[in-house]
Scaffold this motif. Structure first.
Motif, PDB file in Angstrom:
ATOM      1  N   SER A 257       0.857  -1.186   0.000  1.00  0.00           N
ATOM      2  CA  SER A 257       0.000   0.000   0.000  1.00  0.00           C
ATOM      3  C   SER A 257       0.892   1.234   0.000  1.00  0.00           C
ATOM      4  O   SER A 257       1.720   1.409   0.896  1.00  0.00           O
ATOM      5  N   ALA A 258       0.720   2.086  -1.005  1.00  0.00           N
ATOM      6  CA  ALA A 258       1.526   3.304  -1.090  1.00  0.00           C
ATOM      7  C   ALA A 258       1.292   4.197   0.131  1.00  0.00           C
ATOM      8  O   ALA A 258       2.233   4.808   0.655  1.00  0.00           O
ATOM      9  N   GLU A 259       0.064   4.256   0.595  1.00  0.00           N
ATOM     10  CA  GLU A 259      -0.262   5.109   1.738  1.00  0.00           C
ATOM     11  C   GLU A 259       0.472   4.647   2.992  1.00  0.00           C
ATOM     12  O   GLU A 259       1.074   5.456   3.711  1.00  0.00           O
ATOM     13  N   ARG A 260       0.450   3.340   3.243  1.00  0.00           N
ATOM     14  CA  ARG A 260       1.146   2.815   4.419  1.00  0.00           C
ATOM     15  C   ARG A 260       2.657   2.903   4.246  1.00  0.00           C
ATOM     16  O   ARG A 260       3.384   3.107   5.216  1.00  0.00           O
ATOM     17  N   ARG A 262       4.424   5.183   2.575  1.00  0.00           N
ATOM     18  CA  ARG A 262       4.968   6.544   2.639  1.00  0.00           C
ATOM     19  C   ARG A 262       5.236   7.030   4.056  1.00  0.00           C
ATOM     20  O   ARG A 262       6.079   7.898   4.260  1.00  0.00           O
ATOM     21  N   PRO A 304      -0.523   8.478 -10.309  1.00  0.00           N
ATOM     22  CA  PRO A 304      -1.252   7.344  -9.732  1.00  0.00           C
ATOM     23  C   PRO A 304      -1.221   6.100 -10.603  1.00  0.00           C
ATOM     24  O   PRO A 304      -1.619   5.027 -10.162  1.00  0.00           O
ATOM     25  N   ARG A 318       1.559   0.753 -10.581  1.00  0.00           N
ATOM     26  CA  ARG A 318       0.874   1.459  -9.497  1.00  0.00           C
ATOM     27  C   ARG A 318      -0.505   1.873  -9.972  1.00  0.00           C
ATOM     28  O   ARG A 318      -0.664   2.419 -11.063  1.00  0.00           O
ATOM     29  N   TYR A 320      -3.143   4.030  -8.051  1.00  0.00           N
ATOM     30  CA  TYR A 320      -3.498   4.806  -6.872  1.00  0.00           C
ATOM     31  C   TYR A 320      -2.708   4.304  -5.664  1.00  0.00           C
ATOM     32  O   TYR A 320      -1.492   4.430  -5.625  1.00  0.00           O
ATOM     33  N   ASP A 321      -3.374   3.701  -4.703  1.00  0.00           N
ATOM     34  CA  ASP A 321      -2.685   3.272  -3.488  1.00  0.00           C
ATOM     35  C   ASP A 321      -2.042   1.895  -3.637  1.00  0.00           C
ATOM     36  O   ASP A 321      -1.202   1.507  -2.829  1.00  0.00           O
ATOM     37  N   ASP A 322      -2.425   1.148  -4.658  1.00  0.00           N
ATOM     38  CA  ASP A 322      -1.957  -0.231  -4.806  1.00  0.00           C
ATOM     39  C   ASP A 322      -0.696  -0.293  -5.649  1.00  0.00           C
ATOM     40  O   ASP A 322      -0.686   0.147  -6.806  1.00  0.00           O
ATOM     41  N   LYS A 427     -10.848   5.833  -7.223  1.00  0.00           N
ATOM     42  CA  LYS A 427      -9.525   5.187  -7.124  1.00  0.00           C
ATOM     43  C   LYS A 427      -9.638   3.674  -7.056  1.00  0.00           C
ATOM     44  O   LYS A 427      -8.979   3.005  -6.238  1.00  0.00           O
TER      45      LYS A 427
END
Length: 472
Positions: A257-260, A262, A304, A318, A320-322, A427
């Motif tokens: 997960s890109a969010e986690r 970062r 994204p 990639r 979005y977040d995946d 997304k």
């Protein structure tokens, strides 16, 4: 403290041997390996180990290489230790396979050791690397711009390989051989300054000792020890972070997960990326700083839909977040995803839906249920539930997968919008879009499951019957 005692302490510190081990000694006949042989011979009884001499004739120096083999055989015979040797023409292998002299010789040497481990029933292979070899390796890796994995140098223990002389300097080895009157051979290729290691050994380290630090070898070795311990800690920490955040290898694909990702410390980010890339690289080697930074830029950047192709057919996609990393090399062997880097897509589906009634959609493993409900029981808290005005529907109803060109008029809008654009707004990764159930009637799309309800089917003041649609 005697050299024998210090070597015994190194063996104990790193747990190099267990009683009953059958140990192969890599013996070239040079000073380091001859010191290793005699020191281990002297402590074999105390350690409870038995010895086998392993020698590989590289065939690189003709009669000189043959004389070294004779020397090793004579040494083993005099000491009552069995000798196993193998002839490999490194020049011939290099011509056939390519690569540098050092790489080819090293690969063949370790292949020999692995074979002997099986054939001779060996538990350990003892190598004659000294403190000086450690210092040279650290400098070589420093010049290459290596990170902690390079600067930690040569590990005292790696798998079956142990290095009992790693805390002993080359000067101490030579003094030991002189004092004990132990003969050895000299490999003239070690004086060839066409090789970087030989230049470092013959020129750089003596200059550093003379002009900068007389204890540079010990200092570099101490630094390697510290970095090795901290590098081991970072590896364990990175594994824990990957597990905790669900950064997994699933079916030959690494997913994060890109969010986690970062929010992690940059040092952990780099380490995780390196672990993932090395998972797909041949023999877990060849991943460099530029490869790691390219992945970090893709994950942390603003695009994204970033795509990246790295050496060894490693791909990153990639959405979005995946973030997904996979290898088309593994795909070709049937060990990963398709060459396009996408999981097997959900098959198109279409099911009729009665009101009241329910239908199980096998393709996505979900059930869609429809029924009537009182207006006072409407609850908009779940995105997996939609409420529609029954009077505005045009039965029959169907639940199907998305189709090219699908459009709808979302609640609150006057004009229509592509379902594809709704997915983009929400997304939803491309690979997941076909798994979204689309509710339609005889006129148009009523609901994009979990996202948008049609303006045409909204609940109004004149609505008489309310239909509840639920994904479970």
């Amino acid at each position: 403290m005697s050299l024998k005692t210090r070597v015994g302490k190194t063996i104990h510190r790193y747990g190099m041997f267990s009683r009953g081990d059958r140990v192969g000694i890599a013996l070239s006949g040079g000073p380091d390996s001859m010191a290793l042989l005699h020191l281990l011979f002297g402590i074999a009884g105390d350690q409870g180990i038995s010895l086998v001499i392993l020698h590989m004739n590289h065939g690189m120096r003709g009669e000189e290489s043959d004389s070294e083999e004779y020397f090793v055989r004579d040494t083993g015979g005099a000491m009552g230790i069995p000798v196993v040797s193998r002839f490999v023409s490194i020049p011939a292998v290099k011509k056939e396979r390519g690569g540098s002299w050092e790489e080819v010789a090293r690969d063949e040497r370790y292949a020999f050791f692995e074979d002997m481990t099986r054939e001779q029933g060996l538990n350990r292979i003892a190598l004659g690397h000294t403190m000086n070899d450690q210092a040279e390796t650290v400098l070589i890796n420093l010049f290459r711009g290596s990170g902690p994995e390079g600067l930690k140098g040569i590990p005292p223990v790696r798998n079956i390989y142990v290095r009992p002389l790693i805390d002993i300097s080359r000067d101490e080895v030579i003094e030991f051989l002189r004092r004990e009157e132990i003969s050895f051979v000299t490999d003239r290729s070690n004086r060839d300054e066409g090789f970087l290691r030989n230049r470092i050994r013959a020129s750089l380290i003596p200059e550093l000792q003379k002009s900068y630090n007389s204890s540079i070898v010990a200092g570099l070795t101490r630094m390697a020890d510290i970095i090795r311990e901290e590098d081991d800690f970072m590896k364990r920490r990175a594994d824990e972070v990957m597990e905790r955040n669900g950064f997994t290898f699933d079916g030959g694909v690494a997913e994060i997960s890109a969010e986690r990702f970062r929010v992690l410390h940059e040092a952990i980010q780099r380490r995780i990326v390196k672990i993932i890339l090395e998972h797909f690289a041949p023999s877990n080697k060849g991943v460099g700083y530029s490869h790691v930074m390219a992945v970090l830029d893709a994950v942390r950047g603003d695009n994204p839909g970033a795509e990246l192709i790295l050496p060894f057919d490693i791909h990153l996609s990639r959405e979005y977040d995946d973030i997904r990393v996979y290898s088309t090399r593994e795909a070709a062997r049937g060990e990963g995803p398709s060459a396009a880097g996408v999981e097997k897509s959900v098959k198109e589906f279409s099911y009729s839906l009665d009101i009241p009634g329910s239908v199980h959609i096998a393709e996505i493993g979900r059930t869609v249920k429809a029924g009537f409900i009182n207006r006072r029981d409407i609850d908009f808290s779940s995105r997996l539930v939609a409420f529609l005005d029954y009077g505005s529907l045009c039965p029959p109803l169907h639940v199907r997968s998305v189709r090219e060109g699908d459009r709808m008029v979302p609640l609150g809008m006057k004009g229509s919008k592509k379902v594809k654009d709704i997915f983009v707004d929400e997304k939803i990764p491309r690979r997941s879009r076909r798994a979204v159930p689309i509710l339609v009637d005889g006129e148009s799309i009523l609901w994009v499951g979990g996202m948008k309800v049609s303006e045409r089917a909204k609940i109004t003041d004149v609505t008489e019957k309310v239909v509840k649609i639920e994904i479970i």
